[in-house]
Design an enzyme around this catalytic site. Structure first.
Site, PDB file in Angstrom:
ATOM      1  N   HIS A 134       0.855  -1.189   0.000  1.00 12.32           N
ATOM      2  CA  HIS A 134       0.000   0.000   0.000  1.00 12.32           C
ATOM      3  C   HIS A 134       0.892   1.240   0.000  1.00 12.32           C
ATOM      4  O   HIS A 134       1.917   1.279   0.687  1.00 12.32           O
ATOM      5  CB  HIS A 134      -0.911   0.002   1.231  1.00 12.32           C
ATOM      6  CG  HIS A 134      -1.966   1.066   1.181  1.00 12.32           C
ATOM      7  ND1 HIS A 134      -1.718   2.358   1.560  1.00 12.32           N
ATOM      8  CD2 HIS A 134      -3.264   1.033   0.773  1.00 12.32           C
ATOM      9  CE1 HIS A 134      -2.813   3.075   1.409  1.00 12.32           C
ATOM     10  NE2 HIS A 134      -3.767   2.298   0.924  1.00 12.32           N
ATOM     11  N   GLU A 136       0.720   4.055   1.437  1.00 10.85           N
ATOM     12  CA  GLU A 136       0.977   4.630   2.759  1.00 10.85           C
ATOM     13  C   GLU A 136       2.058   3.851   3.500  1.00 10.85           C
ATOM     14  O   GLU A 136       2.898   4.437   4.189  1.00 10.85           O
ATOM     15  CB  GLU A 136      -0.308   4.648   3.590  1.00 10.85           C
ATOM     16  CG  GLU A 136      -0.132   5.325   4.939  1.00 10.85           C
ATOM     17  CD  GLU A 136      -1.378   5.303   5.792  1.00 10.85           C
ATOM     18  OE1 GLU A 136      -1.237   5.272   7.032  1.00 10.85           O
ATOM     19  OE2 GLU A 136      -2.494   5.311   5.239  1.00 10.85           O
ATOM     20  N   ASN A 235      -9.465   1.937   2.797  1.00  8.44           N
ATOM     21  CA  ASN A 235     -10.562   2.228   3.725  1.00  8.44           C
ATOM     22  C   ASN A 235     -11.902   1.755   3.174  1.00  8.44           C
ATOM     23  O   ASN A 235     -12.784   1.355   3.932  1.00  8.44           O
ATOM     24  CB  ASN A 235     -10.578   3.718   4.092  1.00  8.44           C
ATOM     25  CG  ASN A 235     -11.150   4.594   3.007  1.00  8.44           C
ATOM     26  OD1 ASN A 235     -12.353   4.776   2.904  1.00  8.44           O
ATOM     27  ND2 ASN A 235     -10.276   5.165   2.183  1.00  8.44           N
TER      28      ASN A 235
END
Length: 323
Positions: A134, A136, A235
């Site tokens: 990911h 992030e 999310n």
């Protein structure tokens, strides 16, 4: 037409609130828009500014050019880094190439970056809870020296991970994880390593927590939950999992055109939410499409009020202020 409307089956819709855009996403989009307004097209954006095709396509239409890496950006151009954050090497590379850049990293992600630096400076190894690959996670690992952090993805990983010095250990987490899953992983780490140091507050961001809580509030009352979001949006995927964990089937869709009306066979109450990167216009388009076939009654279920905003970078804030 009146007879057709009268024959439509009623469908109750429970709208989860909060849903959709969070403050970090809103800020990131504004940064690209203000950069375009101030400097003109094109403005280059490294990776998707946020994980949503509608948003990316809208910005592309205004003059944004999305690239995978900085070497695709021509000299003397302006470039924006995505909301997910980037390794330290990326702005260093931009400076070395003489590129003007704007950092759209969500301030809550930046907070995790600073925590990582502080824990390493304190001599602690970091166990980072997140999803491999990911953006992030890549960005956070890139804040510290190689080998200073170890990725923990699952509770099984937490049970198996080995560390050289259990007395000098810290944990941090990706901001867009499942609240429940992360709590279980952290509990395992704390049981195995009693001296482990955690962040002062939760790393999982307020918007992620609020949207998951909102889905929990409606899932038990629904026959199906629709999550509007992108398949690469962490999310949004977590919202699907939250509904399914509550025992309610859930589907992830990006646009209204993707709906399969067979999903609604036998459904009398439909839950709808949107990931933090999905604009409200996609929710309205989805409900409008459903209204073509059903007599829709909407009810919004509010579990939290959000008023958080994040400031734009100083060099763009003046351009955004009409005064």
């Amino acid at each position: 037409m009146t007879e057709q409307n009268e024959n439509r089956r009623r469908l109750d819709i429970l709208l989860a609130a909060p849903r959709g855009f969070c403050a970090g996403v809103d800020r990131a989009i504004q940064i690209v828009e203000q950069a375009l307004e101030r400097h003109g097209a094109p403005i280059y954006v490294r990776h998707e500014i946020v994980h949503n095709k509608f948003v990316v396509d809208s910005l592309r239409a205004k003059g944004a050019i999305f690239v995978d890496e900085l070497d695709e950006v021509p000299a003397n151009a302006h470039v924006v880094f995505s909301a997910h954050g980037v390794p330290k090497s990326v702005p260093e590379d931009a400076q070395n190439r003489g590129l003007a850049y704007f950092d759209a990293t969500c301030p809550l992600v930046s907070k995790v970056h600073r925590q990582a630096e502080r824990q390493v400076e304190a001599g602690r190894h970091i166990l980072f809870v997140g999803h491999k690959g990911h953006p992030e996670v890549i960005g956070t690992f890139g804040q510290v020296a190689s080998g200073a952090m170890t990725l923990v993805e699952t509770e099984e990983d937490a049970e198996k991970v080995e560390v050289a010095d259990p007395e000098n250990l810290a944990f941090l987490t990706q901001t867009t994880l499942s609240v429940d899953d992360t709590a279980e992983i952290v509990a395992t780490l704390q049981r195995r390593f009693p001296a482990i140091v955690g962040p002062k507050g939760e790393d999982i961001c307020y918007a992620t927590s609020n949207r998951q809580a909102a889905v929990k509030a409606i899932a038990g009352r629904c026959d199906l939950v629709i999550v509007i979001g992108a398949p690469n949006s962490s999310n949004s995927l977590r919202l699907v999992e939250v509904a399914e964990r509550a025992g309610t089937p859930a589907r992830l869709v990006q646009r209204a055109e993707e709906i399969d009306f067979n999903w609604l066979d036998g459904v009398t109450t439909l839950g709808i939410t949107a990931g933090a990167s999905a604009p409200e216009v996609l929710v309205r388009q989805f409900i409008s499409r459903i209204s073509e076939r059903f007599e829709v009654r909407e009810d919004q279920v509010v579990t939290a009020e959000e008023s958080i905003t994040f400031k734009l970078p100083r060099e763009l804030a003046a351009a955004a202020d009409p005064a």
